[in-house]
Design an enzyme around this catalytic site. Structure first.
Site, PDB file in Angstrom:
ATOM      1  N   HIS A  96       0.417  -0.961  -0.085  1.00 53.98           N
ATOM      2  CA  HIS A  96      -0.024   0.366   0.017  1.00 53.98           C
ATOM      3  C   HIS A  96       0.634   1.111  -0.177  1.00 53.98           C
ATOM      4  O   HIS A  96       0.461   2.133   0.114  1.00 53.98           O
ATOM      5  CB  HIS A  96      -0.810  -0.232   1.195  1.00 53.98           C
ATOM      6  CG  HIS A  96      -1.329  -1.005   1.218  1.00 53.98           C
ATOM      7  ND1 HIS A  96      -2.278  -2.156   2.319  1.00 53.98           N
ATOM      8  CD2 HIS A  96      -3.034  -1.320   0.200  1.00 53.98           C
ATOM      9  CE1 HIS A  96      -2.877  -3.129   2.175  1.00 53.98           C
ATOM     10  NE2 HIS A  96      -3.847  -2.506   1.069  1.00 53.98           N
ATOM     11  N   HIS A 123       2.712   8.702   1.472  1.00 48.06           N
ATOM     12  CA  HIS A 123       1.329   8.935   0.429  1.00 48.06           C
ATOM     13  C   HIS A 123       1.735   9.711  -0.555  1.00 48.06           C
ATOM     14  O   HIS A 123       2.152  11.088  -0.707  1.00 48.06           O
ATOM     15  CB  HIS A 123       0.177   9.303   1.264  1.00 48.06           C
ATOM     16  CG  HIS A 123      -0.082   8.971   2.657  1.00 48.06           C
ATOM     17  ND1 HIS A 123      -0.584   7.720   2.880  1.00 48.06           N
ATOM     18  CD2 HIS A 123       0.322   8.343   4.066  1.00 48.06           C
ATOM     19  CE1 HIS A 123      -0.739   6.907   3.692  1.00 48.06           C
ATOM     20  NE2 HIS A 123      -0.665   7.555   4.532  1.00 48.06           N
ATOM     21  N   THR A 204      -5.101   6.294   9.031  1.00 44.39           N
ATOM     22  CA  THR A 204      -5.098   6.119   8.066  1.00 44.39           C
ATOM     23  C   THR A 204      -5.846   4.689   6.840  1.00 44.39           C
ATOM     24  O   THR A 204      -6.367   5.064   5.314  1.00 44.39           O
ATOM     25  CB  THR A 204      -4.981   8.149   7.127  1.00 44.39           C
ATOM     26  OG1 THR A 204      -3.821   7.026   6.349  1.00 44.39           O
ATOM     27  CG2 THR A 204      -4.781   8.902   7.596  1.00 44.39           C
TER      28      THR A 204
HETATM   29 ZN   LIG Z   1      -0.149   7.248   6.840  1.00 40.52          ZN
END
Ligand SMILES: [Zn+2]
Length: 255
Positions: A96, A123, A204
């Site tokens: 991810h 991110h 998150t």
């Molecule tokens: Zn994060």
């Protein structure tokens, strides 16, 4: 009939593999973190709470992250005391995000409480917004206190000069995923200014636990367009949608 079942099985297996497509060559990654989730489609953020009962907070939580950092109240928050050491760290792909595992010895003191740096990850684009502005990158430095409380320091990156640490991270993960241990001068990941936003929020990613003391630096660092594009190729849009502030205060350290 039997053929149908076999085909269904094959499709299920290949679908699973596709969902974990960003894992390293050993197929490592989401490992040990429950069922597969993603950032879009039927396993995306709108459906996280339905994937596993343990992810219910992703829908029912009232103190979720990320948020738009807007309307902050100025407050005396003390110093964000970051004592990060040069790391010889493992760089890997979680499936991810690109993540760097910290070696022990890097610490944070915030609000009189001590935390140890566990890892940082990237991110693309940013999860938090700053007065409605979304940055191309946001780096999360995950710290933990002895009682299990998490403190995550967020640093935005805007387009500009290349960042030497992000460069090492990118070269490592591309050259030897899961095996690289570059030496990283962590101070290069911090802006000069130490003004920060502070609020109580959540992870998150599933299970979206509301156990995070967030501290997000107001001043961004820079990353080159090439570096931003490289993160965008590795994990495009690994960003949870904005969550409502609800009955929380967003504080900003007095300059
Ligand atoms: Zn994060």
């Amino acid at each position: 009939m039997r053929l149908h079942i076999m085909l269904a099985g094959l499709l299920a297996v290949s679908g699973h593999a596709a969902a974990q497509g960003h894992a390293g060559p050993q197929g490592s990654a989401p490992a040990a973190h429950g069922p597969t989730w993603s950032y879009d489609g039927p396993s995306g953020p709108d459906y996280w709470s339905r994937i596993d009962a343990a992810y219910a907070t992703c829908s029912t939580g009232q103190q979720e992250s990320p948020i738009d950092l807007a309307g902050a109240i100025s407050a005396d928050l003390g110093v964000l005391d970051l004592q990060w050491r040069t790391l010889s760290a493992r760089v890997f792909d979680t499936g991810h995000a690109i993540q760097v595992e910290a070696t022990p010895g890097s610490n944070l003191t915030m609000g009189g409480r001590g935390y140890a740096l566990l890892q940082f990850h990237v991110h693309q684009p940013s999860e938090h917004l700053l007065n409605g502005h979304r940055y191309p990158l946001e780096i999360h430095f995950v710290h933990t206190a002895p009682d299990g409380t998490l403190a995550v320091v967020g640093v935005f990156a805007e387009p500009g000069a290349a960042n030497p640490v992000l460069q090492s991270v990118l070269e490592s993960v591309q050259a030897a995923p899961d095996a690289a241990r570059p030496t990283l001068d962590m101070t290069a990941l911090l802006p000069q200014g130490r003004e920060f936003f502070r609020y109580e929020g959540s992870l998150t990613t599933p299970p979206c636990s509301e156990t995070v003391d967030w501290a997000i630096l107001a001043e961004p660092i820079t990353a080159s367009d090439t570096q931003i594009e490289a993160f965008a190729r590795l994990h495009p849009g690994n960003t949870r949608p904005l969550q409502p502030l609800n009955r929380r205060f967003l504080l900003r350290s007095a300059p």
